[in-house]
Design a protein around this motif. Structure first.
Motif, PDB file in Angstrom:
ATOM      1  N   ALA A  26       0.827  -1.210   0.000  1.00 29.69           N
ATOM      2  CA  ALA A  26       0.000   0.000   0.000  1.00 29.69           C
ATOM      3  C   ALA A  26       0.856   1.252   0.000  1.00 29.69           C
ATOM      4  O   ALA A  26       0.544   2.232  -0.649  1.00 29.69           O
ATOM      5  CB  ALA A  26      -0.918  -0.007   1.209  1.00 29.69           C
ATOM      6  N   ARG A  27       1.945   1.274   0.745  1.00 27.59           N
ATOM      7  CA  ARG A  27       2.853   2.428   0.760  1.00 27.59           C
ATOM      8  C   ARG A  27       3.980   2.151  -0.214  1.00 27.59           C
ATOM      9  O   ARG A  27       4.599   1.104  -0.177  1.00 27.59           O
ATOM     10  CB  ARG A  27       3.421   2.643   2.151  1.00 27.59           C
ATOM     11  N   GLY A  32       6.597   6.921   0.411  1.00 23.99           N
ATOM     12  CA  GLY A  32       5.624   6.508   1.394  1.00 23.99           C
ATOM     13  C   GLY A  32       4.444   7.449   1.474  1.00 23.99           C
ATOM     14  O   GLY A  32       3.591   7.294   2.317  1.00 23.99           O
ATOM     15  N   ALA A  33       4.365   8.435   0.593  1.00 22.17           N
ATOM     16  CA  ALA A  33       3.260   9.385   0.646  1.00 22.17           C
ATOM     17  C   ALA A  33       2.862   9.791  -0.762  1.00 22.17           C
ATOM     18  O   ALA A  33       3.632   9.660  -1.705  1.00 22.17           O
ATOM     19  CB  ALA A  33       3.668  10.619   1.432  1.00 22.17           C
ATOM     20  N   ARG A  88      -3.036   2.753  15.107  1.00 23.79           N
ATOM     21  CA  ARG A  88      -3.041   2.808  13.653  1.00 23.79           C
ATOM     22  C   ARG A  88      -2.446   4.150  13.249  1.00 23.79           C
ATOM     23  O   ARG A  88      -2.803   5.179  13.798  1.00 23.79           O
ATOM     24  CB  ARG A  88      -4.450   2.682  13.120  1.00 23.79           C
ATOM     25  N   SER A  89      -1.536   4.147  12.297  1.00 25.57           N
ATOM     26  CA  SER A  89      -0.903   5.379  11.848  1.00 25.57           C
ATOM     27  C   SER A  89      -0.853   5.387  10.328  1.00 25.57           C
ATOM     28  O   SER A  89      -0.075   4.648   9.726  1.00 25.57           O
ATOM     29  CB  SER A  89       0.512   5.484  12.427  1.00 25.57           C
ATOM     30  N   GLU A  90      -1.703   6.212   9.709  1.00 27.26           N
ATOM     31  CA  GLU A  90      -1.771   6.291   8.255  1.00 27.26           C
ATOM     32  C   GLU A  90      -1.291   7.633   7.717  1.00 27.26           C
ATOM     33  O   GLU A  90      -1.050   7.762   6.538  1.00 27.26           O
ATOM     34  CB  GLU A  90      -3.206   6.053   7.780  1.00 27.26           C
ATOM     35  N   ARG A  91      -1.193   8.631   8.561  1.00 23.14           N
ATOM     36  CA  ARG A  91      -0.750   9.944   8.117  1.00 23.14           C
ATOM     37  C   ARG A  91       0.744   9.916   7.856  1.00 23.14           C
ATOM     38  O   ARG A  91       1.503   9.275   8.574  1.00 23.14           O
ATOM     39  CB  ARG A  91      -1.108  10.998   9.151  1.00 23.14           C
ATOM     40  N   HIS A  92       1.141  10.636   6.835  1.00 24.11           N
ATOM     41  CA  HIS A  92       2.551  10.641   6.422  1.00 24.11           C
ATOM     42  C   HIS A  92       3.426  11.399   7.414  1.00 24.11           C
ATOM     43  O   HIS A  92       3.076  12.477   7.865  1.00 24.11           O
ATOM     44  CB  HIS A  92       2.684  11.279   5.045  1.00 24.11           C
TER      45      HIS A  92
END
Length: 138
Positions: A26-27, A32-33, A88-92
């Motif tokens: 996914a990343r 990574g962003a 959960r950590s999805e923010r760049h």
């Protein structure tokens, strides 16, 4: 007369991308962003650039102009507080850079930037072309 086309179910690039993308993480390994999204509009003697940079402090944005090349760089740092555990950590978190060139050279001194509500607005003034000089032959 009608033309006949051969149907190839796997010839569509969209399906191929879907299958390849299924096995990709996914990343992305690159940054990574998602890249910084921009819109560029020409207005007479300047260009106006709108760059979406949500969640970034104004002090964490750097804009450099070299000739007709523009670079926007950001860095986001987050420090965990004592006793916190991320579920959960999805923010760049980290650096993002976007570079692009414009058709003419830019006047760095006359250009300016404004940041509001996650959108960076750059007004980049075009440099006045210098007229050629006639050489005297001796």
């Amino acid at each position: 007369m009608n033309t006949v086309q051969v149907y190839g179910p796997f010839a569509d690039a969209g399906l191929d991308e879907l299958v390849r993308g299924f096995f990709r993480p996914a990343r992305t390994a690159r940054t990574g962003a998602a890249p910084i999204a921009i819109d560029v509009i020409e207005k007479g003697d300047s260009y106006v650039v709108y760059a979406e940079i949500p969640g970034v402090a104004k002090d964490a944005i750097a804009v450099t102009i070299e000739g007709n090349a523009v670079t926007i760089a950001t860095e986001v740092k987050r420090e965990a507080q004592e006793g916190e555990r991320a579920l959960r950590s999805e923010r760049h978190v980290g650096a993002r850079v976007r570079s692009f060139t414009l058709p003419v050279e830019l006047d760095e001194a006359a250009s300016h930037a404004k940041y509001d509500a996650g959108v960076l607005e750059l007004t980049l003034t075009k440099k006045v072309p210098v007229a050629g000089r006639k050489l005297t032959i001796q």
